[in-house]
Design a protein around this motif. Sequence first.
Motif, PDB file in Angstrom:
ATOM      1  N   TYR A 177       3.349  24.584  52.420  1.00  0.00           N
ATOM      2  CA  TYR A 177       2.529  23.974  51.391  1.00  0.00           C
ATOM      3  C   TYR A 177       2.014  22.654  51.944  1.00  0.00           C
ATOM      4  O   TYR A 177       2.791  21.835  52.437  1.00  0.00           O
ATOM      5  CB  TYR A 177       3.367  23.724  50.132  1.00  0.00           C
ATOM      6  CG  TYR A 177       2.607  22.978  49.063  1.00  0.00           C
ATOM      7  CD1 TYR A 177       1.849  23.661  48.120  1.00  0.00           C
ATOM      8  CD2 TYR A 177       2.632  21.582  49.006  1.00  0.00           C
ATOM      9  CE1 TYR A 177       1.135  22.986  47.152  1.00  0.00           C
ATOM     10  CE2 TYR A 177       1.925  20.897  48.036  1.00  0.00           C
ATOM     11  CZ  TYR A 177       1.175  21.597  47.115  1.00  0.00           C
ATOM     12  OH  TYR A 177       0.465  20.925  46.161  1.00  0.00           O
ATOM     13  N   LYS A 183      -2.758  11.183  56.312  1.00  0.00           N
ATOM     14  CA  LYS A 183      -1.606  11.986  56.743  1.00  0.00           C
ATOM     15  C   LYS A 183      -1.122  12.808  55.559  1.00  0.00           C
ATOM     16  O   LYS A 183      -0.867  12.274  54.487  1.00  0.00           O
ATOM     17  CB  LYS A 183      -0.501  11.065  57.239  1.00  0.00           C
ATOM     18  CG  LYS A 183       0.758  11.808  57.615  1.00  0.00           C
ATOM     19  CD  LYS A 183       1.524  11.118  58.701  1.00  0.00           C
ATOM     20  CE  LYS A 183       2.293   9.907  58.226  1.00  0.00           C
ATOM     21  NZ  LYS A 183       2.872   9.173  59.352  1.00  0.00           N
ATOM     22  N   PHE A 184      -1.018  14.100  55.756  1.00  0.00           N
ATOM     23  CA  PHE A 184      -0.566  14.985  54.684  1.00  0.00           C
ATOM     24  C   PHE A 184       0.673  15.721  55.162  1.00  0.00           C
ATOM     25  O   PHE A 184       0.629  16.397  56.189  1.00  0.00           O
ATOM     26  CB  PHE A 184      -1.679  15.969  54.299  1.00  0.00           C
ATOM     27  CG  PHE A 184      -2.927  15.276  53.816  1.00  0.00           C
ATOM     28  CD1 PHE A 184      -3.077  14.947  52.484  1.00  0.00           C
ATOM     29  CD2 PHE A 184      -3.921  14.908  54.710  1.00  0.00           C
ATOM     30  CE1 PHE A 184      -4.205  14.274  52.036  1.00  0.00           C
ATOM     31  CE2 PHE A 184      -5.050  14.228  54.275  1.00  0.00           C
ATOM     32  CZ  PHE A 184      -5.191  13.914  52.938  1.00  0.00           C
ATOM     33  N   LYS A 185       1.741  15.581  54.400  1.00  0.00           N
ATOM     34  CA  LYS A 185       2.954  16.305  54.779  1.00  0.00           C
ATOM     35  C   LYS A 185       2.760  17.770  54.422  1.00  0.00           C
ATOM     36  O   LYS A 185       2.135  18.094  53.409  1.00  0.00           O
ATOM     37  CB  LYS A 185       4.152  15.769  54.006  1.00  0.00           C
ATOM     38  CG  LYS A 185       4.355  14.278  54.186  1.00  0.00           C
ATOM     39  CD  LYS A 185       5.547  13.982  55.049  1.00  0.00           C
ATOM     40  CE  LYS A 185       5.688  12.482  55.252  1.00  0.00           C
ATOM     41  NZ  LYS A 185       6.491  12.119  56.385  1.00  0.00           N
ATOM     42  N   VAL A 204       2.072   6.856  55.487  1.00  0.00           N
ATOM     43  CA  VAL A 204       0.616   6.991  55.292  1.00  0.00           C
ATOM     44  C   VAL A 204      -0.032   7.602  56.527  1.00  0.00           C
ATOM     45  O   VAL A 204       0.195   7.124  57.623  1.00  0.00           O
ATOM     46  CB  VAL A 204      -0.028   5.624  54.977  1.00  0.00           C
ATOM     47  CG1 VAL A 204      -1.493   5.831  54.628  1.00  0.00           C
ATOM     48  CG2 VAL A 204       0.701   4.969  53.825  1.00  0.00           C
ATOM     49  N   ARG A 235       5.196  21.280  53.885  1.00  0.00           N
ATOM     50  CA  ARG A 235       6.619  21.533  53.680  1.00  0.00           C
ATOM     51  C   ARG A 235       6.842  22.990  53.331  1.00  0.00           C
ATOM     52  O   ARG A 235       5.944  23.671  52.847  1.00  0.00           O
ATOM     53  CB  ARG A 235       7.163  20.631  52.593  1.00  0.00           C
ATOM     54  CG  ARG A 235       6.298  20.614  51.359  1.00  0.00           C
ATOM     55  CD  ARG A 235       6.722  19.567  50.365  1.00  0.00           C
ATOM     56  NE  ARG A 235       6.017  18.306  50.467  1.00  0.00           N
ATOM     57  CZ  ARG A 235       6.617  17.152  50.792  1.00  0.00           C
ATOM     58  NH1 ARG A 235       7.900  17.116  51.013  1.00  0.00           N
ATOM     59  NH2 ARG A 235       5.936  16.036  50.862  1.00  0.00           N
ATOM     60  N   CYS A 236       8.064  23.450  53.593  1.00  0.00           N
ATOM     61  CA  CYS A 236       8.391  24.833  53.301  1.00  0.00           C
ATOM     62  C   CYS A 236       8.408  25.026  51.792  1.00  0.00           C
ATOM     63  O   CYS A 236       8.922  24.194  51.056  1.00  0.00           O
ATOM     64  CB  CYS A 236       9.750  25.182  53.893  1.00  0.00           C
ATOM     65  SG  CYS A 236      10.181  26.900  53.652  1.00  0.00           S
ATOM     66  N   ASP A 287       0.514  19.162  51.252  1.00  0.00           N
ATOM     67  CA  ASP A 287       0.270  18.148  50.209  1.00  0.00           C
ATOM     68  C   ASP A 287      -1.214  17.792  50.198  1.00  0.00           C
ATOM     69  O   ASP A 287      -1.827  17.613  51.242  1.00  0.00           O
ATOM     70  CB  ASP A 287       1.052  16.861  50.528  1.00  0.00           C
ATOM     71  CG  ASP A 287       2.534  17.011  50.273  1.00  0.00           C
ATOM     72  OD1 ASP A 287       2.967  18.119  49.918  1.00  0.00           O
ATOM     73  OD2 ASP A 287       3.255  16.012  50.434  1.00  0.00           O
ATOM     74  N   GLY A 288      -1.752  17.646  49.030  1.00  0.00           N
ATOM     75  CA  GLY A 288      -3.111  17.123  48.923  1.00  0.00           C
ATOM     76  C   GLY A 288      -4.187  18.163  49.152  1.00  0.00           C
ATOM     77  O   GLY A 288      -5.319  17.998  48.700  1.00  0.00           O
ATOM     78  N   ILE A 338       9.905  19.693  56.862  1.00  0.00           N
ATOM     79  CA  ILE A 338       8.640  18.987  56.638  1.00  0.00           C
ATOM     80  C   ILE A 338       7.917  18.772  57.966  1.00  0.00           C
ATOM     81  O   ILE A 338       8.525  18.474  58.984  1.00  0.00           O
ATOM     82  CB  ILE A 338       8.926  17.608  55.982  1.00  0.00           C
ATOM     83  CG1 ILE A 338       9.492  17.797  54.571  1.00  0.00           C
ATOM     84  CG2 ILE A 338       7.671  16.741  55.926  1.00  0.00           C
ATOM     85  CD1 ILE A 338      10.003  16.527  53.934  1.00  0.00           C
ATOM     86  N   GLY A 339       6.607  18.964  57.943  1.00  0.00           N
ATOM     87  CA  GLY A 339       5.777  18.602  59.083  1.00  0.00           C
ATOM     88  C   GLY A 339       4.627  17.760  58.577  1.00  0.00           C
ATOM     89  O   GLY A 339       4.548  17.468  57.378  1.00  0.00           O
ATOM     90  N   GLU A 340       3.723  17.355  59.479  1.00  0.00           N
ATOM     91  CA  GLU A 340       2.603  16.575  58.961  1.00  0.00           C
ATOM     92  C   GLU A 340       1.272  16.955  59.591  1.00  0.00           C
ATOM     93  O   GLU A 340       1.189  17.279  60.770  1.00  0.00           O
ATOM     94  CB  GLU A 340       2.868  15.068  59.048  1.00  0.00           C
ATOM     95  CG  GLU A 340       3.319  14.585  60.403  1.00  0.00           C
ATOM     96  CD  GLU A 340       3.882  13.174  60.370  1.00  0.00           C
ATOM     97  OE1 GLU A 340       4.580  12.824  59.408  1.00  0.00           O
ATOM     98  OE2 GLU A 340       3.607  12.425  61.316  1.00  0.00           O
ATOM     99  N   GLY A 356       5.501  20.276  64.747  1.00  0.00           N
ATOM    100  CA  GLY A 356       5.759  19.563  63.503  1.00  0.00           C
ATOM    101  C   GLY A 356       4.621  18.659  63.093  1.00  0.00           C
ATOM    102  O   GLY A 356       4.526  18.255  61.947  1.00  0.00           O
ATOM    103  N   GLY A 403      10.737  12.826  57.893  1.00  0.00           N
ATOM    104  CA  GLY A 403       9.845  12.853  59.041  1.00  0.00           C
ATOM    105  C   GLY A 403       9.608  14.271  59.540  1.00  0.00           C
ATOM    106  O   GLY A 403      10.208  15.220  59.044  1.00  0.00           O
ATOM    107  N   PRO A 404       8.693  14.419  60.511  1.00  0.00           N
ATOM    108  CA  PRO A 404       8.406  15.763  61.030  1.00  0.00           C
ATOM    109  C   PRO A 404       9.305  16.156  62.203  1.00  0.00           C
ATOM    110  O   PRO A 404       8.970  17.068  62.938  1.00  0.00           O
ATOM    111  CB  PRO A 404       6.947  15.631  61.482  1.00  0.00           C
ATOM    112  CG  PRO A 404       6.807  14.208  61.882  1.00  0.00           C
ATOM    113  CD  PRO A 404       7.783  13.410  61.071  1.00  0.00           C
ATOM    114  N   ALA A 430       1.166  15.676  44.702  1.00  0.00           N
ATOM    115  CA  ALA A 430       1.503  15.835  46.120  1.00  0.00           C
ATOM    116  C   ALA A 430       0.582  15.035  47.035  1.00  0.00           C
ATOM    117  O   ALA A 430       1.027  14.485  48.024  1.00  0.00           O
ATOM    118  CB  ALA A 430       1.476  17.310  46.490  1.00  0.00           C
ATOM    119  N   GLY A 431      -0.698  14.955  46.718  1.00  0.00           N
ATOM    120  CA  GLY A 431      -1.598  14.247  47.632  1.00  0.00           C
ATOM    121  C   GLY A 431      -1.681  12.761  47.343  1.00  0.00           C
ATOM    122  O   GLY A 431      -2.324  12.020  48.083  1.00  0.00           O
TER     123      GLY A 431
END
Lengths: 328, 454, 155
Positions: C80, C107-109, B454, C111-112, C82-83, C124-126, C56, B285-286, B399-400
């Motif tokens: 980085y 939603k795209f995470k 998601v 991350r370091c 994602d996506g 991790i953030g989003e 975050g 999680g964030p 990743a996506g």
Amino acid sequence: MKREWFALGIVALLVIVFPASLFGYQAWRTNSSDARVIDVIASSPENGGWSPDEIRVNVGEHVRLRIAAPDVVHGFEIPALDVRVDEILPGHVQEVEFVATRAGRFPFACTRWCSVNHWRMRGVIWVSDPAQPALPAPTFAPPLYQQLRIDIDAMHPAQNIPPRKPSAARGAQLNLRVDADFRTQSPDAVFAKLRADAAYDAYDDQQLWDAIAFAYFQNVGAENIANGARRYARDCAACHGERGDGQGPAGKDLPGLTTMHPDMPRGPANFTDASAMLGASDALLQGKILRGGMGTGMPEWGSLYTDADLWSVVAFLRTFTFDDPPAP
Amino acid sequence: MNSPRFELTRIPLFKRVVTSRWVPWLFMALTLPIFLLAILTGLFGTPAGSRNFGIIFVWIVWWALVILVMVPFAGRLWCAICPIPAPGEWLQRRALIQPRAGGKLFTLGWKWSPRLNNIWLQNISFLAVALFSAVILTTPFVSALVLLAFAALALGVSLLFERRVFCRYLCPVGGFIGLYAQLAPVEVRVKDAALCRTHTDKTCYRGSDDGYGCPWMVFPAALDKNTYCGLCSECLKTCPLDNMGVFLRVPGKDLQTTKGRRLDEAYKAFIMLTCALAYSIVLLGPWAALKETAYAVGAPAWFVYAIIFLAANLAIVPGIFLACAWLTRKISLHKFSLRRTFTEYAYVLAPLGLAAWAAFSLSFVLINFSYAWQVLSDPFGWGWDLFGTANWTWTPYFAGLQSFLQIPILLAGLIAAIGMALRTAHTQGVPSRAALPIVAFCAAFTMVLLWLYV
Amino acid sequence: MTKAALSYRHTHRFGIAASAVLLMLAAILVPLPAQAYTPRAHTLQINARAFAFEPGSLSVRRGDTVTLVLEATDTVHGLYVDGYDVNLVAEPGKSATATFVADKEGKFKFRCSVACGALHPFMIGELNVEPNLPFVRALLLTLVGGIGALAFFWK
């Protein structure tokens, strides 16, 4: 029974010979080298700093440093021997080879901002000459600020503040010649001298400031400013901020913030503060960088920077108060 | 009961492989040095986890292999090739290949307490590892100590007790592999039950000159679920009537009956479900404060985290489920006790939990798999480059697209859980609607995970 | 059960399965109503320290132009997404900037991307690019699939 022994033999081979060969390979890598291999571990100061932090080599010896970073990204530099590794990623080993040509005691340091204590991450390399066991006596000239007896811990506010931020570009168009020794004189002192001189009566205050900015940059040259900019980004910006405003992320909780004299300005110096910067001569600024802040969290750079490096950083600092520095 | 199955042991080559005494040894002889390397790199290699073979090959490569490949498609296959019990088993047998006469074992022959003839100890050992996972997963040295502790425990226990007591009762991994192995499309079973009744020697349990009695302490002749079958293939070797076979079957067949459902296994399902959820929140999680708290073992805040974590696993999630079971019982007119309702429906969480773990694992496995190439070339982080891959950069794979893989997996888990919930109701002889509270629980859980991913 | 009832039940079940699959396809493919929206440009500063991004969670709308400014406050960190395949590396005193158009919703995470210590893999953030249509579709899919499964297995 024969197959039991065979199976046991294979297992023994895999369980004993395989791991042994791994350690053997590592030992072979160290010992088969024609260079003298020294393993160095680079950890942030709170995790132990350099290990070892004292390295002893001989003049003319072929040395290979194997530097590992177990925690975060580090860099490595022995400025006096011109040895550097720009990036050691965690879990990687970077090798660097050198042959020291002169004896002496040379500091080395981390060049990547690895923690709030990054600037404490230093070590010493002793280069001895077997033919000449005693180290040569250091040649030492007192720095300019000491020769000039400038109290670099006192405030030196400027008496004259330009109406607008001085611009070297505007100054260049004035065709005005300014002769001044900026190393020993603050821009404020140069301005006061020009203003008092009737020959410059035709120019207003802003024009004189623009001319000073232009003259200053002409004097230090684009190359020095570019070198200063690189060093500033690497060594200074974390605390003093990319914009020179003293608001860098690493300067927010320095030890000096709580223990400093209450009358002193708090936190990393703000290079966009016209009063402080125009009231300071280059010698004063150089002295600050060279000696450090004595408990404020400002490290000393005198042992890592050459004189030329120190002056080039000072030249770059002026770009926060003077616009339009020359492009290299 | 007569669901279709296909006997793999009818294929001559397959049969030769599974009845060979060399094959289990061969697999263990291969996994043992890898396991050893994981421990050595953990102890002596770089503390940077992303560049340490021990961390990457255990928690990324092995974990992906087990939870995404072996368990869903081959049940306890890992248990058949796991190196941890190997030294103990070899010592017990004083043989690596050749069986001892009558399958005799050399141990002190202690008896395992009947009170511990359940997986509560496995539930506890899994929770213990899970509680410290933020440290174990990221610190090579600690990770290696944990692996060493497993190996030492397995060895010690095998000298005291007969057979695979560590695997059956203690191994923290074995518990959930067993639970989820019931979903696998592979089984070892009797070919013809009638034939077994004619055979009074029971060599499959007692051992014979051809092999050892079931190391997993299961009576193969009566085997009806995968939970404790370690796929070790001893029973195929000891059956003089050639009446044991390996079969392809309908996935999840073991869960079609509610016979023999137990509270300890039910709790395994809760623990797995809760941990998948907890990790998805804490680790992925964030919310950085949560991660830091989970990592700061011993700090006051960590104790709060530990209490909440354990309470969630042992009381909160089972408690919510208990409320659902209470409703179910009300709807089914109190036909069974609350405990039985709770226990029998808890098995519905097996497909849901496996799907949750697969979805959770997919995200970090795909993101971090590229580290595997680096540590292959430089297992210790000592600056080696054995295969030229040591300096390949970290490249997150797909990743996506992770969530597009996670959604169908979670959905499949939910649909299987709903099917099982209704079947449980039907088996109990109560109307379909009795399963609705359980279905609601499963749907809510799936939606929470979807919201996280998601 | 008689043979006729059994075969009726089979047909019936087949019907349920077929309609559930069709409805699930619809949940994936049906166009969702979109609101009229004029994209904006955002500059979002993210502070990175071991092992947290602050903030975050980031929220933008699809079509927005996003400028991420990564400032590291303690040591070298990366970011980085994602996506979006955006990768930034910053160090105290050297911030990094990337600009991109948030043209994929969901939603795209982030991350370091530079190892920074023990919890690095979980730093991790989003980034939420709204509206989060994949989530809406996933929920629809779950509802349709769940109800379909209920109907299919119901007796």
